[in-house]
Write an enzyme that holds these catalytic residues in place. Structure first.
Site, PDB file in Angstrom:
ATOM      1  N   ASP A 277       0.861  -1.199   0.000  1.00  0.00           N
ATOM      2  CA  ASP A 277       0.000   0.000   0.000  1.00  0.00           C
ATOM      3  C   ASP A 277       0.892   1.242   0.000  1.00  0.00           C
ATOM      4  O   ASP A 277       0.756   2.125   0.843  1.00  0.00           O
ATOM      5  CB  ASP A 277      -0.916  -0.016   1.222  1.00  0.00           C
ATOM      6  CG  ASP A 277      -2.011   1.051   1.155  1.00  0.00           C
ATOM      7  OD1 ASP A 277      -2.389   1.447   0.041  1.00  0.00           O
ATOM      8  OD2 ASP A 277      -2.474   1.488   2.219  1.00  0.00           O
TER       9      ASP A 277
ATOM     10  N   ASP B 274       3.602   1.906   8.156  1.00  0.00           N
ATOM     11  CA  ASP B 274       2.370   1.148   7.953  1.00  0.00           C
ATOM     12  C   ASP B 274       2.504   0.014   6.950  1.00  0.00           C
ATOM     13  O   ASP B 274       2.018   0.081   5.819  1.00  0.00           O
ATOM     14  CB  ASP B 274       1.235   2.088   7.541  1.00  0.00           C
ATOM     15  CG  ASP B 274      -0.127   1.403   7.670  1.00  0.00           C
ATOM     16  OD1 ASP B 274      -0.178   0.278   8.213  1.00  0.00           O
ATOM     17  OD2 ASP B 274      -1.128   1.993   7.230  1.00  0.00           O
TER      18      ASP B 274
END
Length: 330
Positions: free
Chosen positions: A204, A221
């Site tokens: 992502d 993340d």
């Protein structure tokens, strides 16, 4: 009455956040800021010594413990090699911390700004950064985390949307037929690319997950980390019209190939992966629509206008799928 894990997560209060963190020997000073995360609950929490940590409360049942720990081990390996990622903090020998209600990971609080996708020097530096990460990625595979493929990012979210009647009745046929055709064309892109290699990817890698500082980028993340073609971690750095994207690709891959080889056949996958991201995004919103946090954060979703706009975006994407892939002469 004892709350289920889903209920406890949906109703997570500031007191519960602070009390949960203090169970692991950290003393909070009451400062707390909810950060921009929806799949999990993420907070910047102030400590008595004046510092702060980032606490991630994992959504129940999304990942197994094994999958979370696999992600943690990957980022710890990168950090040990002095690759600038934000890895989880080890507390009493553990990175995955558990209370009676929650699974939590703690991280150092790092600042930064989004990269400038029009700055080719930054793009080249991000390419070097991702090349270092992928050189490590290739040394082993994830065993407990999924693969980014047409089924999980295309067919499954499409089916969820249609089976649960999210699309307004007058738009169902347009959405169903268009997404069916797009997924067929995405499959053809994969066929043209051939048997490409899957590696451990961030998954992502949009600009908001890259924090730029005067010392260069660091990445946060890894929650969506999965097996994918390497280009999945590169294509979101490309912006603008085709000449701009071509020039950006050259800058990214100039840096990337200093550390890691790149299979140019994967250029056939860029628009297929963009298509899957568009379909998956609306499927993700639909799947989480019962979570009150999503209704607050995405009030525009599931309106007539949003579905009309989504279908328009998909039609525009259909045109891109028919274009020749971007060129790279590295």
């Amino acid at each position: 009455m004892t709350k289920s894990p889903d209920q406890a997560f949906a109703n997570l209060s500031p007191d519960e956040v602070l009390n949960s963190i203090e169970q692991f020997g950290l003393r909070c000073d009451g400062r707390m800021l909810a950060l921009n995360s929806y799949e999990n609950r993420v907070y910047r929490v102030g400590l008595d010594d004046g510092s702060s940590k980032v606490a991630k409360f994992y959504r129940p049942a999304r990942w197994t413990d094994e999958a979370i720990l696999e992600e943690h081990a990957f980022t710890q390996t990168l950090a040990e090699l002095e690759i600038p990622v934000v890895a989880p903090i080890v507390v009493d020998g553990h990175t995955l911390l558990k209370t009676d209600k929650f699974r939590i990971a703690l991280f150092e609080n790092r600042g930064g700004r989004a990269p400038d996708l029009e700055d080719f020097d930054q793009l080249e530096q991000m390419g070097r950064f991702m090349g270092r990460i992928h050189r490590v990625s290739q040394t082993s595979n994830f065993e407990h985390r999924p693969t980014l493929d047409i089924d999980s990012f295309g067919h499954q979210p499409r089916a969820f949307i249609l089976d649960n009647n999210f699309v307004p009745p007058e738009l169902v046929e347009a959405y169903a037929s268009l997404t069916e055709q797009l997924l067929k064309e995405a499959a053809q892109c994969y066929t043209r690319a051939g048997d490409t290699t899957l590696i451990r990817c961030h998954g992502d890698c949009h600009p908001s997950n890259i924090l730029w500082t005067d010392n260069g980028p660091h990445i946060v993340d890894f929650d969506d980390a999965r097996m994918a073609p390497a280009v999945q971690d590169l294509w979101m750095f490309l912006a603008g019209d085709r000449p701009d994207r071509t020039a950006g690709l050259d800058a990214v891959l100039t840096g990337y190939t200093e550390f890691c080889d790149f299979d140019a056949r994967e250029l056939h996958l860029i628009e297929a992966l963009r298509t899957l991201r568009l379909i998956h995004y609306y499927g993700w919103l639909a799947k989480r629509w019962d979570d009150p946090a999503f209704k607050m954060a995405f009030p525009w979703f599931n309106t007539q206008r949003s579905w009309e706009d989504h279908i328009l975006s998909l039609r525009e994407q259909a045109a891109l799928l028919h274009e020749e892939p971007l060129s790279w002469f590295g």
